[in-house]
Design a protein around this motif. Structure first.
Motif: not given
Ligand SMILES: [Zn+2]
Length: 239
Positions: A101-103, A105-107, A202-206, A208-210
């Motif tokens: 889900t997090h990845t 949202l970045h897409i 590209l983001q500053a992000d803490g 977890t991603h696939v």
């Molecule tokens: Zn994020």
């Protein structure tokens, strides 16, 4: 200071650790190292178990408090003692759904910026669904399908997702990071963790991603809402 194992390995779901503090009031345990994500940046905290002396104790919540990462145990659980060795195991089904889900949202964020020049202002997620707010005055209903197709094209493109930890000064020279308001990060932070969908975002992000966009699955834009003339909200579901 607790070692945050999820920052360098999102796929780690079981780890040995040592109890460094206990808090009887909140029935919580602090460990010297942990793969439990404590929540933040729109991503909810992990749940799971601590295995103590062969017994599974349910972790109902994880949260960060300064140098400690607290693992809140089920109210029936007996707290372990300081110095005791434990095994942590996160609820992988929930976590992996949150990684996808997090990845996703970045897409969405990357596509909307690249093709419509709209900046993200916030977001939130639950396992397999999320929402993002944009400064996107021109968003109309007929764009929703187009945005969805473009997001799924990025999944089909199998883009790698790379995590790096950079010195603050180095990160501050990357134009993409400046755009995402990296300058709002507190002065005390010496290192910046970045998440890059290679060629897209590209983001500053803490969080977890696939490891690759192809692991997300399929993105459906389920709804959109106008929050005023400029601010618009997009809702997605991951299938
Ligand atoms: Zn994020």
């Amino acid at each position: 200071m607790v070692k945050l194992l999820y920052q360098t390995d999102s796929y780690l779901n079981e780890f040995p650790a040592t109890v460094v503090a206990v808090d009887p009031e909140q029935n919580a345990v602090s460990l010297d190292r942990s793969a439990f994500y404590p929540g933040g940046g729109g991503q909810p905290n992990d749940t799971g178990v601590l295995v103590v002396a062969g017994k599974d104790l349910a972790v109902t919540k994880a949260r960060r408090d300064g140098e400690q990462l607290w693992h809140v145990l089920d109210s029936n659980a007996t707290l372990p003692e300081c110095g005791q060795h434990v095994i942590g195991r996160i609820d992988w089904q929930r976590r992996y759904a949150l990684m996808r889900t997090h990845t996703a949202l970045h897409i969405l964020c990357g596509v909307v910026w690249r093709d419509y020049g709209a900046q993200v202002t916030g977001g939130a997620m639950d396992p397999l669904e999320g929402r993002m707010d944009f400064e996107f005055a021109t968003l109309r209903a007929d764009l929703v399908g187009e945005i969805e197709a473009k997001c799924n094209a990025e999944i089909a493109a199998s883009r790698d997702v790379r995590v790096r930890i950079l010195p603050r000064t180095e990160a501050f020279q990357i134009p993409d990071l400046i755009r995402t308001k990296i300058n709002l990060l507190p002065d005390g932070i010496a290192e910046i963790r970045t998440v890059e969908i290679v060629g897209l975002d590209l983001q500053a992000d803490g969080g977890t991603h696939v490891a690759n966009t192809s692991d997300v699955g399929h993105i459906r834009v389920t709804d959109y809402k106008s929050k005023g003339a400029i601010n618009k909200r997009l809702y997605i579901a991951i299938e």
